[in-house]
Design an enzyme around this catalytic site. Structure first.
Site, short mmCIF file in Angstrom:
data_model
loop_
_atom_site.label_atom_id
_atom_site.label_comp_id
_atom_site.label_asym_id
_atom_site.label_seq_id
_atom_site.Cartn_x
_atom_site.Cartn_y
_atom_site.Cartn_z
N GLU A 194 0.85 -1.18 0.00
CA GLU A 194 0.00 0.00 0.00
C GLU A 194 0.89 1.24 0.00
OE1 GLU A 194 -3.95 1.30 2.49
OE2 GLU A 194 -2.23 0.57 3.64
N ASN A 223 -6.35 -0.80 6.42
CA ASN A 223 -6.76 -0.89 7.82
C ASN A 223 -8.13 -0.25 8.07
OD1 ASN A 223 -4.89 -2.42 9.27
ND2 ASN A 223 -3.41 -0.74 9.30
#
Length: 248
Positions: free
Chosen positions: A150, A188
């Site tokens: 990411e 997340n």
């Protein structure tokens, strides 16, 4: 890019070093003590040996990867790196201190990447005089085996920095997705509500944490998953992204 530095020889840092070594890059792994460095190297050796045993890598490939990794307890040895990836404890003060030290010892055009999964890339980059050369690279656990990274751009991250980092990650066999700098980024932000729901189910007595016939006790409980992924810190530091404080 030819030379990579990695700060932190823990589980994440050691495997990140292996990613770049496998990509054919000269990689220097830094930590404060030889004891920590020794642990990191053992972690790498163990992972490589398991791959050889499973037929996923030959002995020559194992040795080639190890040959490209050197260790140091002197941050000055990262001075000529093209890219330095920070993989230390997920705490903003610590990461800013590392970036500040790197800014003092590294060449003016060295790119700094933070492996944070929850913290502000822009705030970490502000500890340097080169925010345009700072970026987030969140490797997923286990870093050496999970394809996705990411990539998070800080407010001042330049296009050139972003493109150079994405290029080297892809050359090392990683897939990348790029997001703006935001609390917990995207992965997340998606994962934390899932963990929250698991805790809510326990809280409501829908199922026991472990030991039921349908959920073998050897499988991780929600709390196990929270701590093993570091999401507990994400829950506490970024709960404002949800409708209320998390139970984790």
């Amino acid at each position: 890019m030819n030379k990579i530095g990695v700060v932190g020889a823990g589980t994440m840092g050691s495997q990140i070093a292996l990613v770049f070594a496998d990509g054919g890059l000269e990689t220097t792994l830094y930590d404060l003590t030889n004891e920590r460095l020794g642990w990191g190297v053992k972690n790498i050796e163990s992972l490589l040996s398991r791959q050889v045993a499973k037929g996923k890598r030959n002995a020559e490939g194992r040795q080639a990867a190890l040959t490209r990794i050197r260790t140091t307890s002197s941050l000055a040895d990262l001075a000529d790196a093209d890219l330095v990836v920070e993989a230390v404890f997920e705490e903003i003060k610590t990461k800013r201190e590392v970036f500040g030290e790197l800014d003092r010892v590294c060449a003016p055009m060295t790119i700094f990447a933070t492996n944070t999964s929850t913290l502000s890339v822009s705030e970490i980059a502000a500890a340097t005089g080169r925010p345009a050369l700072c970026i987030g690279t969140h490797f997923l656990i286990p870093a050496a085996l999970t394809p996705l990274v990411e990539v998070s751009r800080g407010v001042e991250t330049s296009d050139e920095t972003h493109d150079a980092v994405v290029e080297v990650l892809r050359a090392c066999g990683k897939e990348t997705v790029t997001f703006a700098d935001a609390p917990a980024f995207v992965i997340n932000r998606l994962y934390i509500p899932l963990l929250n729901e698991a805790f809510f189910l326990l809280q409501e007595g829908v199922n026991a944490a472990s030991g039921s016939p349908s959920v073998p006790s050897r499988r991780p409980t929600p709390r196990d998953s929270t701590w093993s992924t570091g999401a507990s810190r994400a829950c506490r530091s970024n709960w404002a992204t949800s409708t209320g404080p998390p139970p984790c």
